[in-house]
Scaffold this motif. Structure first.
Motif, mmCIF file in Angstrom:
data_model
loop_
_atom_site.group_PDB
_atom_site.id
_atom_site.type_symbol
_atom_site.label_atom_id
_atom_site.label_comp_id
_atom_site.label_asym_id
_atom_site.label_seq_id
_atom_site.Cartn_x
_atom_site.Cartn_y
_atom_site.Cartn_z
ATOM 1 N N GLU A 1 57.901 41.428 44.745
ATOM 2 C CA GLU A 1 56.685 41.125 45.494
ATOM 3 C C GLU A 1 55.608 41.501 44.304
ATOM 4 O OE1 GLU A 1 55.356 42.105 49.263
ATOM 5 O OE2 GLU A 1 53.224 41.721 48.795
ATOM 6 N N ARG A 2 55.881 42.717 43.690
ATOM 7 C CA ARG A 2 55.097 43.033 42.617
ATOM 8 C C ARG A 2 54.966 42.129 41.253
ATOM 9 N NH1 ARG A 2 53.874 48.940 41.444
ATOM 10 N NH2 ARG A 2 55.113 49.071 43.487
ATOM 11 N N GLN A 3 56.437 41.816 41.002
ATOM 12 C CA GLN A 3 56.231 41.066 39.826
ATOM 13 C C GLN A 3 55.480 39.520 40.072
ATOM 14 O OE1 GLN A 3 57.066 42.099 36.888
ATOM 15 N NE2 GLN A 3 56.614 40.145 36.119
ATOM 16 N N LEU A 4 55.730 39.187 41.139
ATOM 17 C CA LEU A 4 54.939 37.903 41.730
ATOM 18 C C LEU A 4 53.499 38.039 41.639
ATOM 19 C CD1 LEU A 4 56.731 36.607 45.082
ATOM 20 C CD2 LEU A 4 57.069 35.585 42.868
ATOM 21 N N ARG A 5 53.070 39.076 42.180
ATOM 22 C CA ARG A 5 51.316 39.280 42.075
ATOM 23 C C ARG A 5 51.101 39.521 40.586
ATOM 24 N NH1 ARG A 5 49.415 39.440 47.008
ATOM 25 N NH2 ARG A 5 50.914 40.138 48.822
ATOM 26 N N ARG A 6 51.740 40.387 39.882
ATOM 27 C CA ARG A 6 51.576 40.403 38.396
ATOM 28 C C ARG A 6 51.521 39.273 37.671
ATOM 29 N NH1 ARG A 6 55.716 44.410 36.352
ATOM 30 N NH2 ARG A 6 54.918 46.051 37.354
ATOM 31 N N ASN A 7 52.392 38.461 38.010
ATOM 32 C CA ASN A 7 52.221 37.275 37.147
ATOM 33 C C ASN A 7 51.283 36.190 37.348
ATOM 34 O OD1 ASN A 7 54.965 37.707 35.898
ATOM 35 N ND2 ASN A 7 56.138 36.579 37.292
ATOM 36 N N TYR A 8 50.951 36.189 38.940
ATOM 37 C CA TYR A 8 49.918 35.533 39.220
ATOM 38 C C TYR A 8 48.480 36.074 38.637
ATOM 39 C CZ TYR A 8 46.589 32.666 42.146
ATOM 40 O OH TYR A 8 45.680 31.789 42.355
ATOM 41 N N GLN A 9 48.299 37.217 38.802
ATOM 42 C CA GLN A 9 47.096 37.919 38.529
ATOM 43 C C GLN A 9 46.857 37.611 37.000
ATOM 44 O OE1 GLN A 9 47.482 41.785 40.060
ATOM 45 N NE2 GLN A 9 47.039 40.877 42.271
ATOM 46 N N ASN A 10 48.015 37.710 36.200
ATOM 47 C CA ASN A 10 47.964 37.648 34.494
ATOM 48 C C ASN A 10 47.643 36.211 34.346
ATOM 49 O OD1 ASN A 10 48.451 38.291 31.962
ATOM 50 N ND2 ASN A 10 50.286 37.183 31.942
ATOM 51 N N ALA A 11 48.177 35.083 35.067
ATOM 52 C CA ALA A 11 47.889 34.023 34.761
ATOM 53 C C ALA A 11 46.465 33.417 35.250
ATOM 54 C CB ALA A 11 48.650 32.958 35.533
ATOM 55 N N VAL A 12 45.966 33.982 36.171
ATOM 56 C CA VAL A 12 44.742 33.900 36.627
ATOM 57 C C VAL A 12 43.491 34.526 35.339
ATOM 58 C CG1 VAL A 12 43.197 34.479 38.149
ATOM 59 C CG2 VAL A 12 45.031 33.592 38.932
ATOM 60 N N ARG A 13 43.863 35.711 34.917
ATOM 61 C CA ARG A 13 43.123 36.102 33.897
ATOM 62 C C ARG A 13 43.195 35.556 32.767
ATOM 63 N NH1 ARG A 13 44.476 37.781 29.743
ATOM 64 N NH2 ARG A 13 46.669 37.997 30.004
ATOM 65 N N ALA A 14 44.247 34.849 32.378
ATOM 66 C CA ALA A 14 44.389 34.439 31.057
ATOM 67 C C ALA A 14 43.513 32.981 31.211
ATOM 68 C CB ALA A 14 45.853 33.743 31.005
ATOM 69 N N PHE A 15 43.356 32.359 32.286
ATOM 70 C CA PHE A 15 42.492 30.989 32.444
ATOM 71 C C PHE A 15 41.077 31.524 32.684
ATOM 72 C CE2 PHE A 15 46.575 29.056 32.344
ATOM 73 C CZ PHE A 15 46.319 27.789 31.556
ATOM 74 N N LYS A 16 40.809 32.392 33.453
ATOM 75 C CA LYS A 16 39.507 32.698 33.869
ATOM 76 C C LYS A 16 38.541 33.344 32.915
ATOM 77 C CE LYS A 16 39.278 32.010 38.973
ATOM 78 N NZ LYS A 16 39.438 32.674 40.019
ATOM 79 N N THR A 17 39.262 34.041 31.996
ATOM 80 C CA THR A 17 38.436 34.599 30.974
ATOM 81 C C THR A 17 38.080 33.742 29.965
ATOM 82 O OG1 THR A 17 40.702 35.334 30.028
ATOM 83 C CG2 THR A 17 39.571 36.892 31.207
ATOM 84 N N ARG A 18 38.610 32.631 29.935
ATOM 85 C CA ARG A 18 38.493 31.448 29.004
ATOM 86 C C ARG A 18 37.749 30.160 29.685
ATOM 87 N NH1 ARG A 18 43.846 33.435 27.527
ATOM 88 N NH2 ARG A 18 43.791 33.953 25.413
ATOM 89 N N TYR A 19 37.663 30.021 30.997
ATOM 90 C CA TYR A 19 37.153 28.907 31.443
ATOM 91 C C TYR A 19 36.308 29.403 32.865
ATOM 92 C CZ TYR A 19 36.869 23.925 32.455
ATOM 93 O OH TYR A 19 36.310 22.585 32.426
ATOM 94 N N PRO A 20 35.321 28.700 33.155
ATOM 95 C CA PRO A 20 34.498 28.968 34.279
ATOM 96 C C PRO A 20 35.010 28.545 35.725
ATOM 97 C CG PRO A 20 33.308 27.287 33.226
ATOM 98 C CD PRO A 20 34.464 27.585 32.384
ATOM 99 N N LYS A 21 35.747 27.438 35.756
ATOM 100 C CA LYS A 21 36.315 26.946 37.070
ATOM 101 C C LYS A 21 37.688 26.857 37.003
ATOM 102 C CE LYS A 21 32.704 23.869 37.137
ATOM 103 N NZ LYS A 21 32.043 22.788 37.210
ATOM 104 N N VAL A 22 38.524 27.601 37.675
ATOM 105 C CA VAL A 22 40.221 27.579 37.675
ATOM 106 C C VAL A 22 40.609 27.765 39.062
ATOM 107 C CG1 VAL A 22 42.153 28.619 36.752
ATOM 108 C CG2 VAL A 22 40.111 28.663 35.298
ATOM 109 N N GLN A 23 41.400 26.848 39.459
ATOM 110 C CA GLN A 23 42.121 26.899 40.547
ATOM 111 C C GLN A 23 43.678 26.651 40.320
ATOM 112 O OE1 GLN A 23 40.887 27.826 43.807
ATOM 113 N NE2 GLN A 23 43.002 28.010 44.145
#
Lengths: 359, 81, 452
Positions: C55-77
């Motif tokens: 579960e740790r890795q699942l969440r880590r992967n998700y959070q990393n992907a969200v960070r990668a997009f949200k730091t570059r683009y305002p509206k991400v889902q």
């Protein structure tokens, strides 16, 4: 022979450096390692401990005790950067490496990826960054040349056999049919092109690169850039004789300003860092087409040194942060002739390198 | 079961077959068996030696031994009867 | 006297041309635990083989992907790609993190509803949407991504019948310079089909056109293809704005980001060559941001990333059933898991690590599964320590597509366990039983007696 003057005049101090290098396969289709070592040995102000890095147990350099002090096996590029780094770390603990000079195209990708980790270990390198390395890749070469005003055979990437009609109509025959990774065939007819397409695609998969055939004289050019767009040296050689594997058997240094300018332009555009070889086809009209760019010294690099431009020496100096004055001249009409020499050793040495990975 | 008479072994685990030019390396147990074969020891003695020295079931060792001998045969290191 | 540790006798020819043993050293390194839980303990408690999800890795992967997009683009889902792994617990981890659901069948749609995803946060993709599926999606206000004209006409018909204005997008296929081109899904960009579909939708007045969707391929190794795809969708969005004076609400760039598995036949390791999520994010967001939309007109960016979020969060633990020698002298190792559980061994050279300490001696081997079928090969050639019957191994990066494409074939499927953030172990799918498998079978009266 003109020797490198940059350091010699400044001080008489001899510097001791441990340098590790690959490409010890001085065989019929040779790697440049042994030639690079010969160049290094001609630097009067350096004393090198030479560490060979080998992939296979029978690379001749492993057994050349007069020029290679010790050899370690390293993992094949396909094993990935992690195993390569672990191995280099181990070697560094024993040898305290000052510099690594990779000499194969296929390994360079991993070495480039590891540069920051090598730096952390205090190991210097001097080769191109990933961006430059990928630009000269077979797949990207035409785009690169077109963008920067170099001549290069036109090509078309295709995935269906029917698409052969497009390059056939555009370029005419013969055509060069190339695999994604390896293998190429010259096809003189549509029938032959189809056969080559099937043969190569069944082996290496799709896509297939179809390239215009350029007729002319094969010229190779060894050159080195400082990473800021300046050319430190460039020596063109015409192949005098080629083996059945397409390797140079003998070559002669040429005087040709346009070729030097080509190298200078290439270095200026790419800000190339380190040594490389341009494979050029010069048409009967005198137009130089870039056929391939090898991101390393050629196997005949010792000729450049013998002709007055010691490119590996310049690389060592730049790797250690020295400013190197560009070579302006070289001797024209110097010839290299490759010869074979049977080195004799005992089975124990072969067993040792095979089993322990070092000797 | 006899090791070919001219097979050369070294302390460090190397085996060299002078009549074919092939070199081999073996692990500790493998090397031990080769040196016992070299001394013409019969199977029961080899077995006893290994079972006494190593932590292994007889059945397991027997299976491994047969496989190992087959390997030695495959590599031409053993005289076929 | 204590006896020495035994290792089966082994001899290797020193071959000049073969891969030297330093080539595969990382695969020797034993993996003794997963997220701090010992492999041996897991196997003794939950059996072998067993899938383990971190579960740790699942969440880590998700959070990393969200960070990668949200730091570059305002509206991400993000919308979790159900087909990649639709075990409820896995889906719910992603939903807890904020991910919507992306489904491609009624079955997946129902699963998403049961996992608590509101209808309007379900993206419904794929060529297989039946009339009743479309009705359900319309009633739930889900995002219908129309795949072909037949579906478009059916949706128009149903919208009228239900007297509702469904939210729809179209799937667009296009040439992004990669092969193969996935032109079997959606409407083609280059030949004007996509623009035609948009015009039909707008002309009808019965559908609310909300977005543009594409999915250019799978295990994509070049970021430039995404830039090309994003650029073509932006063209459509821009032309739409000009003609209809409305903004596209979202661009759904689909999935296809690779994991770091090594594809069969590839020369370099996946870990070294696969672009990172950040590189994909850079290519995609740069294209959209620089396209020329006014900041307030920028569409939301939807991502259906599956494999890259889940693959390295799951492991398959297994046990050596037997070792044997093939006719050509090669070693063969038979594991208690095969292609029935590890569908992805058709695509990847999966990394396999021993789960106990070994000496440096190793050998080349073929790794077979337990099925009595010739196709059951897990690795055609791998260099591993001298494995014995009963030894355990860990197969890495098995989270994507295995727990959905696995087969109940010859044998039953094993447990799947989840190691949570506190390192507690939970069974999230039980071992299948004979009753479970035969529950749906019916035996005609005349076959009840066999009388052997």
């Amino acid at each position: 022979m003109k020797k490198d003057k940059v350091i010699k005049n400044k001080s008489d101090k001899i510097r001791e450096v441990t340098v590790a290098l690959t490409g010890l396969n001085a065989i019929d289709s040779p790697g440049p390692g042994v030639a690079v070592i010969r160049c290094l040995k001609e630097m009067p102000d350096f004393r090198f401990r030479i560490i060979g890095l080998s992939y296979e147990a029978l690379e001749p350099g492993i057994y050349m005790n007069d020029i290679v002090d010790k050899t370690y096996q390293i993992p094949y590029p396909s094993a990935g950067t992690e195993s390569l780094f672990n191995r280099i770390k181990y070697i560094n603990e024993k040898e305290n490496l000052g510099l690594i000079i990779p000499n194969f195209d296929a390994e360079l990708y991993n070495f480039i990826k590891l540069v920051p980790k090598f730096e952390a270990l205090g190991i210097k390198t001097f080769f191109p960054a990933m961006e430059q390395f990928e630009k000269r890749d077979k797949i990207n070469l035409f785009d690169f040349c077109k963008k920067n005003g170099f001549l290069c055979p036109r090509d078309k990437t295709i995935v269906k056999i029917d698409e052969l009609k497009i390059p056939a109509g555009k370029f005419g025959f013969p055509l060069v049919i190339k695999g994604k990774y390896y293998e190429a065939a010259v096809a003189h007819s549509f029938d032959a092109a189809q056969k080559a397409f099937l043969k190569i695609s069944s082996k290496w998969g799709l896509p297939i690169i179809v390239q215009e055939f350029i007729k002319g004289t094969e010229i190779n050019l060894a050159a080195i850039g400082d990473g800021n767009g300046n050319t430190i040296g460039a020596v063109p050689v015409r192949k005098l004789y080629i083996t059945d594997k397409g390797k140079s058997w003998a070559g002669i240094t040429l005087e040709d300003k346009s070729l030097i300018e080509l190298a200078e332009k290439f270095i200026a555009v790419t800000k190339w860092r380190g040594g490389f070889e341009l494979e050029i086809m010069r048409t009967p009209e005198g137009k130089p087409y870039i056929m391939e760019i090898n991101p390393r010294f050629p196997a005949w690099i010792y000729l450049s040194s013998a002709a007055g431009q010691n490119h590996p020496a310049a690389l060592v100096r730049m790797a250690f942060g020295e400013k190197v004055k560009p070579y302006k001249n070289y001797r024209v009409g110097k010839i290299f002739i490759r010869y074979s020499w049977d080195l004799v050793t005992d089975v124990e040495k072969f067993q040792k390198i095979s089993a322990f990975g070092e000797i | 079961m006899k090791l070919k008479s001219n097979i050369a072994t070294s302390e460090t685990g190397f085996i060299f077959n002078p009549s074919t030019g092939d070199s081999f390396s073996a692990n500790a147990v493998g090397m031990e068996i080769i040196s016992l074969l070299k001394k013409n020891k019969p199977l029961n003695e080899i077995k006893k030696h290994i079972l006494d020295k190593y932590n292994v079931d007889e059945a397991v060792f027997e299976k491994d031994y047969d496989d190992y001998i087959a390997q030695l045969q495959f590599y031409n290191l053993i005289d076929t009867m | 006297m204590d006896k020495l540790r035994y290792e089966r006798p082994s001899i290797k020819q020193m071959n000049a041309g073969l891969m030297n043993q330093y080539g595969l050293k990382t695969e020797y390194a034993p993996v003794l635990d997963i997220d701090g839980v010992p492999v041996k303990k897991i196997i003794s408690e939950y059996g072998s083989p067993v899938f383990v999800i971190s579960e740790r890795q699942l969440r880590r992967n998700y959070q990393n992907a969200v960070r990668a997009f949200k730091t570059r683009y305002p509206k991400v889902q993000f919308a979790w790609s159900y087909k990649t792994n639709y075990l409820d617990s896995v889906c719910r981890v992603f939903h807890q993190e904020g991910s919507w659901a992306e489904v491609v069948s009624r079955f997946e749609y129902q699963k998403a509803l049961r996992n608590g995803v509101p209808g309007k946060k379900i993206v419904f993709n794929g060529p297989d949407k039946r009339e009743e599926d479309i009705i359900t999606a319309i009633k739930n206000d889900s995002l219908l991504h129309i795949d072909h004209f037949d579906e478009l006409y059916l949706t128009l018909e149903l919208a009228e019948k239900l007297n509702k204005k469904p939210r729809v997008a179209i799937r667009v296929n296009m040439d992004t310079g990669i092969y193969p081109m996935w032109d079997r899904f959606g409407f083609n960009y280059e030949n004007g089909q996509a623009w035609n579909a948009i015009n039909k939708i707008m002309a009808s007045g019965k559908l609310e056109f909300t977005g543009l969707h594409t999915h250019i391929g799978t295990f994509m190794l070049v970021t430039s293809a995404y830039a090309a795809a994003a650029s073509k969708l932006c063209d459509l969005a821009y032309n739409f704005r000009i003609k209809f004076n409305k903004n596209i609400e979202y661009i759904d760039i689909g999935g296809g980001f690779p994991s770091t598995n090594t594809l069969k036949g590839s020369y370099l390791q996946g870990v070294d060559t696969v672009p990172s999520i950040d590189e994909f994010a850079e290519a995609i967001t740069n294209t959209i941001v620089n396209y020329g939309f006014k900041p307030e007109d920028l569409p939301t960016l939807i991502l259906e990333t599956g494999r890259a979020l889940v693959d390295d969060a799951a492991f398959l633990l297994g046990t050596v059933l037997a070792t044997k020698r093939l006719s050509d002298g090669r070693r063969a190792t038979i594991m208690d898991f095969g292609v029935n559980l590890l569908f992805t061994s058709y695509w990847y050279d999966h990394e396999i690590s021993p789960a106990q300490e070994f000496t440096q001696n190793s050998e080349d081997m073929v790794v077979y599964g337990p099925l009595c079928m010739n196709i059951d090969v897990v690795r055609e050639n791998i260099n591993l320590p001298l494995l014995q019957k009963g030894d355990n191994v860990v197969v890495h990066k098995v989270g994507a597509y295995n727990m959905t494409q696995w087969q109940q074939f010859i044998t039953m499927r094993p447990k799947v366990i989840l190691i949570d953030m506190q390192r507690n172990v939970h069974i999230i799918r039980e071992t299948e039983t004979l009753d479970y498998i035969t529950e749906l079978e019916k035996v005609p009266q005349h076959l009840t007696e066999t009388n052997l």
